[in-house]
Design a protein around this motif. Structure first.
Motif, mmCIF file in Angstrom:
data_model
loop_
_atom_site.group_PDB
_atom_site.id
_atom_site.type_symbol
_atom_site.label_atom_id
_atom_site.label_comp_id
_atom_site.label_asym_id
_atom_site.label_seq_id
_atom_site.Cartn_x
_atom_site.Cartn_y
_atom_site.Cartn_z
ATOM 1 N N UNK A 105 0.835 -1.169 0.000
ATOM 2 C CA UNK A 105 0.000 0.000 0.000
ATOM 3 C C UNK A 105 0.881 1.235 0.000
ATOM 4 N N UNK A 106 0.702 2.109 -0.949
ATOM 5 C CA UNK A 106 1.572 3.263 -1.090
ATOM 6 C C UNK A 106 0.910 4.421 -1.801
ATOM 7 N N UNK A 107 1.633 5.545 -2.080
ATOM 8 C CA UNK A 107 0.989 6.630 -2.815
ATOM 9 C C UNK A 107 1.814 7.809 -3.227
ATOM 10 N N UNK A 108 1.121 8.891 -3.524
ATOM 11 C CA UNK A 108 1.742 10.124 -3.960
ATOM 12 C C UNK A 108 1.826 11.104 -2.818
ATOM 13 N N UNK A 136 -1.914 -2.202 -17.378
ATOM 14 C CA UNK A 136 -2.967 -1.958 -16.390
ATOM 15 C C UNK A 136 -2.442 -1.092 -15.247
ATOM 16 N N UNK A 137 -1.231 -1.378 -14.798
ATOM 17 C CA UNK A 137 -0.647 -0.583 -13.717
ATOM 18 C C UNK A 137 -0.448 0.859 -14.171
ATOM 19 N N UNK A 154 -4.675 0.847 -2.716
ATOM 20 C CA UNK A 154 -4.182 1.389 -1.453
ATOM 21 C C UNK A 154 -3.115 2.460 -1.641
ATOM 22 N N UNK A 155 -2.537 2.496 -2.836
ATOM 23 C CA UNK A 155 -1.429 3.416 -3.086
ATOM 24 C C UNK A 155 -1.752 4.870 -2.733
ATOM 25 N N UNK A 212 5.292 4.900 -10.663
ATOM 26 C CA UNK A 212 5.083 3.619 -11.341
ATOM 27 C C UNK A 212 5.882 2.505 -10.677
ATOM 28 N N UNK A 213 7.124 2.794 -10.321
ATOM 29 C CA UNK A 213 7.980 1.795 -9.685
ATOM 30 C C UNK A 213 7.392 1.344 -8.352
ATOM 31 N N UNK A 214 6.869 2.284 -7.594
ATOM 32 C CA UNK A 214 6.341 1.936 -6.282
ATOM 33 C C UNK A 214 4.983 1.246 -6.411
ATOM 34 N N UNK A 215 4.195 1.627 -7.398
ATOM 35 C CA UNK A 215 2.954 0.890 -7.656
ATOM 36 C C UNK A 215 3.262 -0.565 -7.985
#
Length: 380
Positions: free
Chosen positions: A2-5, A58-59, A222-223, A237-240
């Motif tokens: 789970x991660x994000x901006x 898709x990602x 969750x990102x 993108x890498x963290x997604x």
């Protein structure tokens, strides 16, 4: 995962119809606008380059939809539902209680997160659990295509500020506080459809797609809640992708843990072609006898599951510092399930591998220590 901006929950200033916004530095926007998919080798045996590319696309689509660039369009048309403060507080409390009951270790990890992120993650967890229970829950016998169609319509209502019940209201409020898009949620529903149609997977390629739909999507949705560390220099993108890999690793581990239980329901979530490579068939699974061939087969499956965790680990420390603990806890505990299968001499046909309470409690401080690590400048 789970991660994000790197968001904090703020009043909604944009459209809450599948791509939501929140005021924040435009530095993040610029970062998103230049996202490109890095060239990666075919890391996993059994996956074709086309198979990897399909999931990559898709990602990328989810990253684009959940980016600030698109979120800032139509910001005067916010459809945030107007709930009484006491009502929405009660809705989140119900989500918290469900998470605390059914995901105890993960729940403990969320307690270090900011209150707004806590509530959002609880709401997402509850929606995912309810979605899964449509197929695997106590009322699964009533499952039909119409049920999933109605659930998908209800999802759209949630995103448009028309929740059906209190638990839906918590998610409806969440999607107006964080830039969540409907796509990973819809993809999870599609994974439930797969469960109603398929009970065998001919290759790991097929199984990989299934794992994306039912578990990788959890990481993607969750990102926008967990937050990326401000000092992280890697692309969203890498963290997604790291989030995706943790979800897939978790699902593969669930599959390996539950082989015997699934067999009792007539289901085999193992690549048929890889079983054949070891001289095994469904008949060997249903016989519930652990042979040398079975042990050799399971060793290879465990190696692959661990490889997904290794990739997920590379992104875990890129998260906002308040959100890393539950991710590291999940990663470390699921690895221990694989250890438990090995400790059972690969007997996942008559035994269910589990991590005892003491081991779980001992893992939490270790996960917390890992969560304190600062983001590295580059990922391998």
């Amino acid at each position: 995962m789970c991660i994000t901006l790197s968001l904090s929950s703020k009043p909604c200033i944009g459209v809450c119809n599948g791509s939501l916004q929140s005021p924040k530095s435009m530095v993040t926007t610029a970062r998103i606008e230049v996202i490109t998919a890095p060239k990666r080798p075919n890391t996993f045996p059994g996956l074709t380059k086309q198979g990897i590319s399909d999931i990559d696309l898709r990602v990328q689509e989810v990253v684009r939809r959940q980016s600030w660039t698109n979120s800032l369009v139509g910001e005067v048309n916010c459809r945030k539902p107007r709930f009484e403060p006491m009502f929405i507080d009660d809705a989140y409390d119900k989500c918290r209680n469900i998470c605390a009951e059914y995901a105890k270790t993960f729940y403990l990890g969320t307690l270090l997160m900011t209150k707004e992120r806590q509530k959002a993650i609880w709401a997402i967890y509850v929606w995912c659990r309810r979605t899964d229970e449509l197929v695997d829950g106590p009322n699964a016998e009533y499952m039909s295509p119409a049920v999933l169609e109605r659930w998908e319509e209800r999802l759209q209502d949630i995103f448009e500020g028309r929740p059906y019940d209190m638990l839906d209201a918590a998610l409806s409020d969440t999607v107006c506080n964080f830039p969540l898009d409907t796509k990973p949620f819809r993809d999870m529903i599609e994974g439930m459809r797969m469960d109603t149609r398929k009970s065998r997977y001919e290759s790991f390629q097929e199984l990989y797609f299934y794992c994306y739909y039912v578990a990788g999507t959890v990481g993607l949705m969750s990102v926008p809640v967990m937050g990326i560390a401000p000092e992280s220099s890697v692309s969203a993108y890498t963290i997604y992708n790291a989030a995706l890999y943790l979800g897939i690793g978790n699902q593969l581990t669930n599959i390996l843990r539950d082989v015997g239980e699934d067999a009792l329901r007539g289901r085999v979530y193992l690549p048929q072609d890889e079983l054949a490579q070891f001289g095994l068939t469904d008949k060997d699974v249903f016989s519930r006898k652990v042979t040398d061939a079975w042990r050799d087969f399971m060793k290879e499956q465990i190696i692959r599951a661990r490889s997904f965790f290794n990739l997920a680990e590379e992104g875990a420390s890129q998260l906002d510092k308040d959100s890393r603990w539950p991710v590291w806890s999940s990663l470390m505990l699921y690895r221990k399930i694989l250890d438990a299968i090995e400790d059972n001499d690969y007997d996942n046909l008559t035994k269910r591998a589990y991590v005892g309470r003491t081991k779980k409690l001992l893992t939490l401080p270790l996960a917390y220590t890992r969560a304190l690590s600062k983001p590295s400048l580059y990922l391998r």
